[in-house]
Design a protein around this motif. Structure first.
Motif, PDB file in Angstrom:
ATOM      1  N   LEU A  34     -13.049 -11.680  14.184  1.00  0.00           N
ATOM      2  CA  LEU A  34     -11.642 -11.916  13.630  1.00  0.00           C
ATOM      3  C   LEU A  34     -11.109 -10.124  13.200  1.00  0.00           C
ATOM      4  N   ILE A  35     -12.289  -9.612  12.983  1.00  0.00           N
ATOM      5  CA  ILE A  35     -11.745  -8.254  12.472  1.00  0.00           C
ATOM      6  C   ILE A  35     -11.561  -7.287  13.636  1.00  0.00           C
ATOM      7  N   THR A  36     -12.508  -7.499  14.673  1.00  0.00           N
ATOM      8  CA  THR A  36     -12.451  -6.737  15.914  1.00  0.00           C
ATOM      9  C   THR A  36     -10.984  -7.126  16.416  1.00  0.00           C
ATOM     10  N   ALA A 100      -2.234 -11.496   9.977  1.00  0.00           N
ATOM     11  CA  ALA A 100      -1.812 -11.409  11.541  1.00  0.00           C
ATOM     12  C   ALA A 100      -2.763 -12.217  12.384  1.00  0.00           C
ATOM     13  N   GLN A 101      -3.699 -12.717  11.884  1.00  0.00           N
ATOM     14  CA  GLN A 101      -4.823 -13.456  12.750  1.00  0.00           C
ATOM     15  C   GLN A 101      -4.947 -14.747  12.394  1.00  0.00           C
ATOM     16  N   GLN A 102      -3.745 -15.382  11.659  1.00  0.00           N
ATOM     17  CA  GLN A 102      -3.761 -16.687  11.158  1.00  0.00           C
ATOM     18  C   GLN A 102      -3.854 -17.770  12.407  1.00  0.00           C
ATOM     19  N   ALA A 103      -3.674 -17.434  13.420  1.00  0.00           N
ATOM     20  CA  ALA A 103      -3.798 -18.567  14.686  1.00  0.00           C
ATOM     21  C   ALA A 103      -5.363 -18.581  14.840  1.00  0.00           C
ATOM     22  N   SER A 104      -5.915 -17.609  14.779  1.00  0.00           N
ATOM     23  CA  SER A 104      -7.259 -17.449  15.128  1.00  0.00           C
ATOM     24  C   SER A 104      -8.156 -18.151  14.051  1.00  0.00           C
ATOM     25  N   ILE A 105      -7.781 -17.725  12.868  1.00  0.00           N
ATOM     26  CA  ILE A 105      -8.692 -17.998  11.653  1.00  0.00           C
ATOM     27  C   ILE A 105      -8.523 -19.699  11.497  1.00  0.00           C
TER      28      ILE A 105
END
Length: 405
Positions: A34-36, A100-105
């Motif tokens: 997720l950080i990447t 911004a990564q809510q969907a992936s999280i």
């Protein structure tokens, strides 16, 4: 220290190492991905990992109650699902830190919950994990990460100044996890330009770190390119080498990851305090101006170029060296008198190659030497970074054995 631009598909493939059953190591890999995906730089990424791993530890310990907890954490959690708690702790922290990564999280979270049997244990675990994340986020809300940047490069009217903003000059204003202040382990100044140590450092990196060096071996070049990568996932590969040994359990691994993460975050707070305190030049600047340091033993090479591009912050001390040393010190404390497993990690800047070490000292030495082979650090900066990292790691090591403090 910098984060190289690696295609996301390659990065995810490199980090998609088959994980064992431990929920802590599994979620650490997910968080690295997720950080990447967020394209976050190294210092903010290390901070994210510290908050996330501390949240996960709080959740696991609330359930196992293996270590002393604050009165507010004393609750009836017997039988709650550790897997659900860790998933919820990660989601709670990551949604705040990587919005911004809510969907992936959410996708990772829902996949994790789908593998857990519905019932009271799952529900209780989710509540505990959410509370653990909320508590850590509240504790770190005033860590000054958004402090205004007051740094200005030294200049005078008419003089050239680099147009790219140096990295995180405000980092020393952040609240440490373990240290009493950012300057607690601030080292002495870099070597005087009139001394023998300076001649040694200058000529070593000039010979080994040049893009066209004939002194650097093929393996040394590979090592330099391997450690061009600096996001925290490359260090957590080494932590995982220990965490995935037989007979380990989630509480121990949760604490190990939390202490390694806090030590890494404090290491960068301390190293950036020193970097901007001394504002020492990078080899590429020093070597191109070798006739201006007042020493006949440093011959100028106006066209000298380092193997990799120098990061956008001052040279002294080495960020990679302090991180490696802090991690190694925590791992030594965790392993104790037991055998050291083979240590491994992979690097996207080396096309997913894996490197191995038989000892933690060998690992630290290679990381430090890599920065010289790369042409971006002097020897003294790595030696000082190692010592700073050791002292910060020792603070975390104490908490491995007395985690209630």
């Amino acid at each position: 220290m910098k984060s190289a631009l690696i295609p996301t598909t390659l990065m995810l493939a490199v980090l998609a190492i088959p994980a064992k059953a431990d929920v802590i190591t599994d979620w650490n890999l997910k968080t690295g991905n997720l950080i990447t995906e967020s394209k976050m730089g190294t210092p903010p990424a290390v901070r994210v990992m510290a908050i996330v791993q501390t949240s996960a530890y709080g959740a696991v310990n609330a359930i196992t109650q293996r270590y002393p907890m604050a009165a507010s954490q004393q609750r009836a959690a017997k039988g709650a699902s550790i897997d659900a708690a860790v998933a919820a702790a990660h989601r709670g922290a990551l949604l705040k830190l990587l919005p911004a990564q809510q969907a992936s999280i959410d996708a990772a979270y829902q996949a994790a919950l789908a593998s857990i049997t519905d019932g009271d244990a799952k529900t209780a675990g989710i509540v505990i994990g959410e509370q653990a994340a909320a508590q850590v986020l509240a504790q770190r809300a005033d860590d000054s990460v958004t402090s205004p940047v007051a740094y200005r490069p030294h200049t005078s009217a008419g003089a050239y100044v680099p147009t790219a903003m140096p990295a995180v000059p405000q980092w020393s204003q952040r609240k440490p996890w373990l240290m009493t202040s950012a300057a607690q382990f601030r080292p002495a100044a870099p070597p005087a330009l009139t001394g023998e140590v300076w001649i040694r450092d200058y000529n070593e990196v000039k010979a080994l770190g040049s893009k066209t060096s004939s002194s650097r071996s093929a393996e040394q070049t590979q090592i330099a390119l391997f450690w061009e990568y600096s996001l925290p996932s490359i260090y957590y590969g080494v932590v995982r080498s220990v965490a995935e040994q037989p007979a380990r359990e989630p509480t121990r691994n949760a604490l190990l990851y939390a202490m390694a993460a806090q030590a890494m975050d404090d290491a960068l707070i301390g190293v950036f305090d020193a970097k901007y305190r001394y504002n020492f030049w990078r080899p590429v600047t020093a070597i191109r101006n070798g006739d201006g340091d007042g020493h006949d033993g440093t011959q100028r090479d106006a066209s000298w170029t380092s193997l990799i591009d120098a990061p956008m912050h001052p040279e002294y001390p080495s960020g990679h060296a302090i991180l490696a040393s802090a991690v190694a010190t925590v791992l030594k404390a965790d392993i104790g008198a037991g055998p050291v497993p083979t240590l491994t990690t992979t690097s996207p800047t080396a096309k997913g190659a894996t490197r191995r070490w038989a000892s933690l000292d060998d690992f630290v030495r290679e990381v430090s030497d890599a920065r010289i082979y790369a042409g971006i650090h002097f020897r003294t900066a790595t030696e000082v970074g190692i010592e700073m990292g050791r002292r910060i790691g020792e603070l975390a090591a104490k908490r491995l054995h007395t985690p209630g403090q």
